[in-house]
Design an enzyme around this catalytic site. Structure first.
Site, PDB file in Angstrom:
ATOM      1  N   ARG A 196      11.374  15.162   9.266  1.00  0.00           N
ATOM      2  CA  ARG A 196      10.147  15.807   8.764  1.00  0.00           C
ATOM      3  C   ARG A 196      10.162  15.834   7.229  1.00  0.00           C
ATOM      4  O   ARG A 196       9.134  15.677   6.586  1.00  0.00           O
ATOM      5  CB  ARG A 196       9.996  17.222   9.330  1.00  0.00           C
ATOM      6  CG  ARG A 196       8.820  17.961   8.715  1.00  0.00           C
ATOM      7  CD  ARG A 196       8.268  19.110   9.531  1.00  0.00           C
ATOM      8  NE  ARG A 196       9.206  19.816  10.351  1.00  0.00           N
ATOM      9  CZ  ARG A 196      10.138  20.687   9.914  1.00  0.00           C
ATOM     10  NH1 ARG A 196      10.248  20.943   8.637  1.00  0.00           N
ATOM     11  NH2 ARG A 196      10.937  21.279  10.772  1.00  0.00           N
TER      12      ARG A 196
ATOM     13  N   TYR B  67     -17.478  11.151   4.019  1.00  0.00           N
ATOM     14  CA  TYR B  67     -17.083  11.009   5.421  1.00  0.00           C
ATOM     15  C   TYR B  67     -17.347  12.315   6.183  1.00  0.00           C
ATOM     16  O   TYR B  67     -16.960  13.394   5.722  1.00  0.00           O
ATOM     17  CB  TYR B  67     -15.604  10.614   5.487  1.00  0.00           C
ATOM     18  CG  TYR B  67     -15.044  10.671   6.882  1.00  0.00           C
ATOM     19  CD1 TYR B  67     -15.642   9.956   7.922  1.00  0.00           C
ATOM     20  CD2 TYR B  67     -13.933  11.453   7.176  1.00  0.00           C
ATOM     21  CE1 TYR B  67     -15.149  10.029   9.211  1.00  0.00           C
ATOM     22  CE2 TYR B  67     -13.428  11.522   8.465  1.00  0.00           C
ATOM     23  CZ  TYR B  67     -14.044  10.811   9.474  1.00  0.00           C
ATOM     24  OH  TYR B  67     -13.557  10.892  10.744  1.00  0.00           O
TER      25      TYR B  67
ATOM     26  N   ASP C 160     -10.995  10.003  -2.841  1.00  0.00           N
ATOM     27  CA  ASP C 160     -10.731   9.300  -1.588  1.00  0.00           C
ATOM     28  C   ASP C 160     -10.979   7.817  -1.857  1.00  0.00           C
ATOM     29  O   ASP C 160     -12.112   7.385  -2.063  1.00  0.00           O
ATOM     30  CB  ASP C 160     -11.671   9.833  -0.491  1.00  0.00           C
ATOM     31  CG  ASP C 160     -11.434   9.159   0.858  1.00  0.00           C
ATOM     32  OD1 ASP C 160     -10.937   8.023   0.886  1.00  0.00           O
ATOM     33  OD2 ASP C 160     -11.787   9.765   1.884  1.00  0.00           O
TER      34      ASP C 160
ATOM     35  N   LYS D 268      -7.520   2.524   7.715  1.00  0.00           N
ATOM     36  CA  LYS D 268      -8.570   1.553   7.412  1.00  0.00           C
ATOM     37  C   LYS D 268      -7.971   0.309   6.729  1.00  0.00           C
ATOM     38  O   LYS D 268      -7.167  -0.367   7.325  1.00  0.00           O
ATOM     39  CB  LYS D 268      -9.638   2.241   6.575  1.00  0.00           C
ATOM     40  CG  LYS D 268     -10.081   3.603   7.151  1.00  0.00           C
ATOM     41  CD  LYS D 268     -10.821   3.438   8.451  1.00  0.00           C
ATOM     42  CE  LYS D 268     -10.969   4.664   9.338  1.00  0.00           C
ATOM     43  NZ  LYS D 268     -10.999   5.987   8.843  1.00  0.00           N
TER      44      LYS D 268
HETATM   45  N1  PLP Z   1     -11.835   9.232   4.448  1.00  0.00           N
HETATM   46  C1  PLP Z   1     -12.697   8.270   4.796  1.00  0.00           C
HETATM   47  C2  PLP Z   1     -13.528   7.603   3.742  1.00  0.00           C
HETATM   48  C3  PLP Z   1     -12.825   7.885   6.132  1.00  0.00           C
HETATM   49  O1  PLP Z   1     -13.693   6.922   6.488  1.00  0.00           O
HETATM   50  C4  PLP Z   1     -12.020   8.525   7.104  1.00  0.00           C
HETATM   51  C5  PLP Z   1     -12.122   8.162   8.538  1.00  0.00           C
HETATM   52  O2  PLP Z   1     -13.027   7.506   8.970  1.00  0.00           O
HETATM   53  C6  PLP Z   1     -11.149   9.535   6.701  1.00  0.00           C
HETATM   54  C7  PLP Z   1     -11.060   9.855   5.363  1.00  0.00           C
HETATM   55  C8  PLP Z   1     -10.269  10.233   7.709  1.00  0.00           C
HETATM   56  O3  PLP Z   1      -9.220   9.387   8.080  1.00  0.00           O
HETATM   57  P1  PLP Z   1      -8.521   9.351   9.514  1.00  0.00           P
HETATM   58  O4  PLP Z   1      -9.518   8.930  10.518  1.00  0.00           O
HETATM   59  O5  PLP Z   1      -7.403   8.362   9.312  1.00  0.00           O
HETATM   60  O6  PLP Z   1      -8.007  10.728   9.779  1.00  0.00           O
END
Ligand code: PLP
Length: 364
Positions: free
Chosen positions: A50, A102, A172, A197
């Site tokens: 961890r 998102y 992000d 992604k």
């Molecule tokens: N940030 C963006 C731009 C996303 O498109 C996503 C998921 O679609 C996330 C964060 C969250 O990521 P995760 O699905 O890996 O938890």
């Protein structure tokens, strides 16, 4: 001195020279959750998974380098990366965020607001965001390009204003990835990714990353990480590392395909508007007749109707019922995320087949 290597080299070098004992070219997957101490009071540097795991550490070394940052932490998902990044901000912190983001991040933000933990001001444009920053602001949250309206925000410009007011900037970087954007050198304090992604790229790993250049922030992040355990498993750390090796090739191929599809969509009579920044594999488009969206989605053969993005396979998403369903309809409509919008994550298939698939589905 690997620091001077070009991005493509850093990506391919992921894991190489990580196992001096055997010289294994591919980073070993260390499944052990615990590590023997050589002697009382001694540690190999690894005690419990961890806290730290050799496979994950090897991955994190590459993740930091490709974001031009000092520290990276690999997490179990993009959402756990968002939550971990916010753990460094005190309860009651005030956040200025881009409205178009998102839906899952919005859902967590709303929960935080409802529980009185964090307070949000949402802005639609870069100008609005800059105007909203003042001495009460603690954090700026940016997804650029925004999701799914594909609007770019100037990180350097916003970071300058934020820092003048003593606020931190969290970006992000999922959509562009380090191939098109490194927020840390532009002034971001923290960067997160849904590594599910582009970074992993094959729709087979759920993962996240938090990156920073600030040792104090890193120590706080690690304290929270070790305490709460949003860890990336050794196997997923390995898979992410393998995906990273082809990130540049994949992103370039997706961009090439996306540019051709933008031209095709812009010239198709069923399409009202195409939203694309000119780089990357993400395209949004609005159709003239919203009623035809179900048949369009049902008739696609190669492009899969599925949530997510950034993989080698092309995916199409209907944000209104999928990724952004947690944003109330009237809120979505108020900033342009209307129910006639589809989001396309362009993969690396042959462009001839992608174009033909979209054409027949649009004309069905
Ligand atoms: N940030 C963006 C731009 C996303 O498109 C996503 C998921 O679609 C996330 C964060 C969250 O990521 P995760 O699905 O890996 O938890």
């Amino acid at each position: 001195m690997t620091e001077n290597y070009q991005l493509a080299t850093l990506l391919v070098q992921a894991g190489i020279k990580s196992d001096e004992a055997t010289g294994a070219l591919v980073a070993p997957i260390h499944l052990s959750t615990t590590y023997q101490h050589p002697e009382f009071g001694q540690s190999t540097g690894f005690d419990y998974t961890r806290t730290k795991n050799p496979t994950r550490s090897t991955l994190e070394t590459t993740l930091a380098k490709i974001e031009q940052a000092d520290y990276a932490i690999a997490t179990s998902s993009g959402m756990s990366a968002v939550v971990l990044a916010f753990s460094v901000f005190a309860p009651g912190s005030r956040v200025v965020a881009a409205r178009d983001l998102y839906g899952g991040s919005f859902r967590w933000f709303k929960q935080q607001e409802d529980q009185g933990n964090l307070f949000f001001t949402y802005t639609n444009t870069e100008e609005e965001m800059i105007a909203a920053i003042d001495e009460t602001t603690d954090v700026i949250y940016i997804e650029t390009p925004t999701n799914p309206l594909m609007i770019e925000f100037d990180i350097a410009k916003i970071a300058k204003v934020a820092h003048d007011y003593g606020a931190r900037v969290l970006v992000d970087n999922t959509f562009y990835s380090p191939i098109y954007q490194n927020p840390i050198p532009l002034g971001a304090d923290l960067v997160i990714h849904s590594a599910t992604k582009y970074l992993s790229g094959h729709n087979d790993v759920l993962a996240g990353v938090v990156v920073t250049n600030d040792l104090e922030l890193f120590d706080q992040l690690m304290y929270h990480y070790n305490t709460t355990g949003p860890n990336l498993s050794p196997l997923d750390s390995y898979l992410l590392m393998r995906g990273l090796k082809t990130l540049k090739l994949r992103m370039e191929a997706a961009t090439k395909n996306a540019r051709e599809l933008v031209t095709f969509l812009e010239n198709h009579e069923a399409v009202k508007e195409v939203l694309y920044t000119g780089k990357g594999g993400m395209i949004s488009f609005k159709v003239k007749d919203q009623k035809r969206i179900p048949s369009l989605l049902n008739n696609l053969n190669i492009i899969s109707f599925a949530e997510s993005l950034g993989g080698v396979e092309s995916l199409i998403t209907y944000p209104a019922t999928q990724t952004h369903a947690d944003i109330p309809e009237e809120v979505r409509a108020s900033y342009g995320l209307t129910d006639d919008l589809l989001r396309l994550s362009v993969g690396i298939e042959d462009i001839i087949d992608l174009k033909a698939d979209l054409k027949q589905a649009l004309e069905n």
